[in-house]
Design a protein around this motif. Structure first.
Motif, PDB file in Angstrom:
ATOM      1  N   VAL A  69       0.846  -1.194   0.000  1.00 30.56           N
ATOM      2  CA  VAL A  69       0.000   0.000   0.000  1.00 30.56           C
ATOM      3  C   VAL A  69       0.881   1.243   0.000  1.00 30.56           C
ATOM      4  CG1 VAL A  69      -1.657   1.328   1.368  1.00 30.56           C
ATOM      5  CG2 VAL A  69      -1.902  -1.159   1.143  1.00 30.56           C
ATOM      6  N   VAL A  70       0.548   2.180  -0.873  1.00 26.91           N
ATOM      7  CA  VAL A  70       1.253   3.459  -0.947  1.00 26.91           C
ATOM      8  C   VAL A  70       0.199   4.546  -0.710  1.00 26.91           C
ATOM      9  CG1 VAL A  70       2.705   4.968  -2.340  1.00 26.91           C
ATOM     10  CG2 VAL A  70       2.860   2.470  -2.616  1.00 26.91           C
ATOM     11  N   PRO A  71       0.199   5.162   0.482  1.00 27.86           N
ATOM     12  CA  PRO A  71      -0.830   6.146   0.799  1.00 27.86           C
ATOM     13  C   PRO A  71      -0.474   7.562   0.355  1.00 27.86           C
ATOM     14  CG  PRO A  71       0.462   5.687   2.748  1.00 27.86           C
ATOM     15  CD  PRO A  71       1.010   4.826   1.647  1.00 27.86           C
ATOM     16  N   VAL A  72      -1.029   7.994  -0.758  1.00 28.12           N
ATOM     17  CA  VAL A  72      -0.953   9.396  -1.175  1.00 28.12           C
ATOM     18  C   VAL A  72      -2.131  10.149  -0.551  1.00 28.12           C
ATOM     19  CG1 VAL A  72      -1.069  10.964  -3.160  1.00 28.12           C
ATOM     20  CG2 VAL A  72       0.297   8.869  -3.293  1.00 28.12           C
ATOM     21  N   CYS A  73      -3.259   9.482  -0.433  1.00 24.08           N
ATOM     22  CA  CYS A  73      -4.476  10.043   0.160  1.00 24.08           C
ATOM     23  C   CYS A  73      -4.248  10.326   1.645  1.00 24.08           C
ATOM     24  CB  CYS A  73      -5.615   9.038  -0.003  1.00 24.08           C
ATOM     25  SG  CYS A  73      -7.103   9.449   0.914  1.00 24.08           S
ATOM     26  N   PRO A  74      -4.602  11.525   2.103  1.00 22.82           N
ATOM     27  CA  PRO A  74      -4.428  11.852   3.524  1.00 22.82           C
ATOM     28  C   PRO A  74      -5.203  10.931   4.467  1.00 22.82           C
ATOM     29  CG  PRO A  74      -4.904  13.836   2.267  1.00 22.82           C
ATOM     30  CD  PRO A  74      -5.085  12.679   1.333  1.00 22.82           C
ATOM     31  N   VAL A  75      -6.352  10.426   4.036  1.00 18.28           N
ATOM     32  CA  VAL A  75      -7.141   9.534   4.885  1.00 18.28           C
ATOM     33  C   VAL A  75      -6.377   8.225   5.117  1.00 18.28           C
ATOM     34  CG1 VAL A  75      -9.322   8.245   5.067  1.00 18.28           C
ATOM     35  CG2 VAL A  75      -9.319  10.569   4.140  1.00 18.28           C
ATOM     36  N   PHE A  76      -5.805   7.669   4.066  1.00 19.68           N
ATOM     37  CA  PHE A  76      -5.022   6.436   4.203  1.00 19.68           C
ATOM     38  C   PHE A  76      -3.736   6.690   4.987  1.00 19.68           C
ATOM     39  CE2 PHE A  76      -7.907   4.745   1.161  1.00 19.68           C
ATOM     40  CZ  PHE A  76      -7.831   3.369   1.290  1.00 19.68           C
ATOM     41  N   ALA A  77      -3.072   7.809   4.697  1.00 21.85           N
ATOM     42  CA  ALA A  77      -1.825   8.130   5.405  1.00 21.85           C
ATOM     43  C   ALA A  77      -2.082   8.270   6.907  1.00 21.85           C
ATOM     44  CB  ALA A  77      -1.211   9.405   4.829  1.00 21.85           C
ATOM     45  N   ARG A  78      -3.142   8.977   7.280  1.00 19.29           N
ATOM     46  CA  ARG A  78      -3.477   9.165   8.698  1.00 19.29           C
ATOM     47  C   ARG A  78      -3.801   7.826   9.361  1.00 19.29           C
ATOM     48  NH1 ARG A  78      -6.853  13.019   8.133  1.00 19.29           N
ATOM     49  NH2 ARG A  78      -8.682  11.701   7.826  1.00 19.29           N
ATOM     50  N   HIS A  79      -4.565   6.986   8.669  1.00 20.14           N
ATOM     51  CA  HIS A  79      -4.917   5.673   9.222  1.00 20.14           C
ATOM     52  C   HIS A  79      -3.653   4.844   9.467  1.00 20.14           C
ATOM     53  CE1 HIS A  79      -7.480   2.171   9.997  1.00 20.14           C
ATOM     54  NE2 HIS A  79      -6.517   1.498   9.409  1.00 20.14           N
ATOM     55  N   LEU A  80      -2.749   4.844   8.508  1.00 22.22           N
ATOM     56  CA  LEU A  80      -1.534   4.042   8.657  1.00 22.22           C
ATOM     57  C   LEU A  80      -0.581   4.626   9.695  1.00 22.22           C
ATOM     58  CD1 LEU A  80      -1.071   2.944   4.962  1.00 22.22           C
ATOM     59  CD2 LEU A  80      -1.596   1.469   6.926  1.00 22.22           C
ATOM     60  N   ARG A  81      -0.580   5.945   9.875  1.00 24.32           N
ATOM     61  CA  ARG A  81       0.216   6.531  10.964  1.00 24.32           C
ATOM     62  C   ARG A  81      -0.301   6.041  12.312  1.00 24.32           C
ATOM     63  NH1 ARG A  81       0.177  11.178   7.977  1.00 24.32           N
ATOM     64  NH2 ARG A  81      -1.539  12.099   9.177  1.00 24.32           N
ATOM     65  N   ARG A  82      -1.602   5.963  12.438  1.00 21.71           N
ATOM     66  CA  ARG A  82      -2.216   5.553  13.705  1.00 21.71           C
ATOM     67  C   ARG A  82      -2.232   4.044  13.914  1.00 21.71           C
ATOM     68  NH1 ARG A  82      -7.472   9.541  13.420  1.00 21.71           N
ATOM     69  NH2 ARG A  82      -6.344  11.463  13.825  1.00 21.71           N
ATOM     70  N   HIS A  83      -2.435   3.301  12.832  1.00 24.18           N
ATOM     71  CA  HIS A  83      -2.667   1.858  12.947  1.00 24.18           C
ATOM     72  C   HIS A  83      -1.703   1.023  12.102  1.00 24.18           C
ATOM     73  CE1 HIS A  83      -6.379   3.003  14.948  1.00 24.18           C
ATOM     74  NE2 HIS A  83      -6.666   3.769  13.913  1.00 24.18           N
ATOM     75  N   GLY A  84      -0.606   1.623  11.669  1.00 23.49           N
ATOM     76  CA  GLY A  84       0.331   0.912  10.794  1.00 23.49           C
ATOM     77  C   GLY A  84       0.916  -0.341  11.414  1.00 23.49           C
TER      78      GLY A  84
END
Length: 128
Positions: free
Chosen positions: A86-101
């Motif tokens: 997964v490559v998160p360019v979308c802020p929603v995905f990036a935020r989720h992965l920062r919190r739950h990566g």
């Protein structure tokens, strides 16, 4: 297609995968089949199996029901099943992965930070 999901209001929803166009998406649908949100992505052309998520949106009238979170979780679960990075360019995905990566990785997921080349690919595909 993932059925048996329930949003924060208790309403049943379904998440579907649509790969019919140059821009693919996971879409969330109400019980009557109406689409109300989408998480858009492109698959990188390299053989490494990477999925670049670049835009997530839920119709404003359905905000607060947790639909964006459902989309993200279902898309990430599907990426694990398909052995995709997964490559998160979308802020929603990036935020989720920062919190739950850490939990995502423990579940078998792989992700990496987006590069300028990833953003350029998304730009080419969305303008084309």
């Amino acid at each position: 297609m993932t059925q048996g999901l329930v949003d924060n209001s208790g309403a049943p929803v379904t998440v579907r995968l649509d790969t019919s166009g140059p821009i693919s998406a996971y879409t969330v649908h109400l019980d009557d089949g109406s689409p109300v949100g989408r998480a858009e992505f492109v698959d990188a052309p390299d053989p490494g199996g990477e999925r670049i998520f670049f835009h997530t949106e839920v119709d404003q009238e359905f905000g607060g029901r947790g639909l964006a979170g459902l989309l993200v979780r279902e898309a990430l679960d599907d990426s694990v099943r398909r052995n995709l990075t997964v490559v998160p360019v979308c802020p929603v995905f990036a935020r989720h992965l920062r919190r739950h990566g850490d939990a995502f990785v423990a579940h078998g997921g792989v992700f990496r930070r987006a590069t300028p080349a990833d953003v350029a690919l998304v730009t080419r595909v969305t303008k084309g």
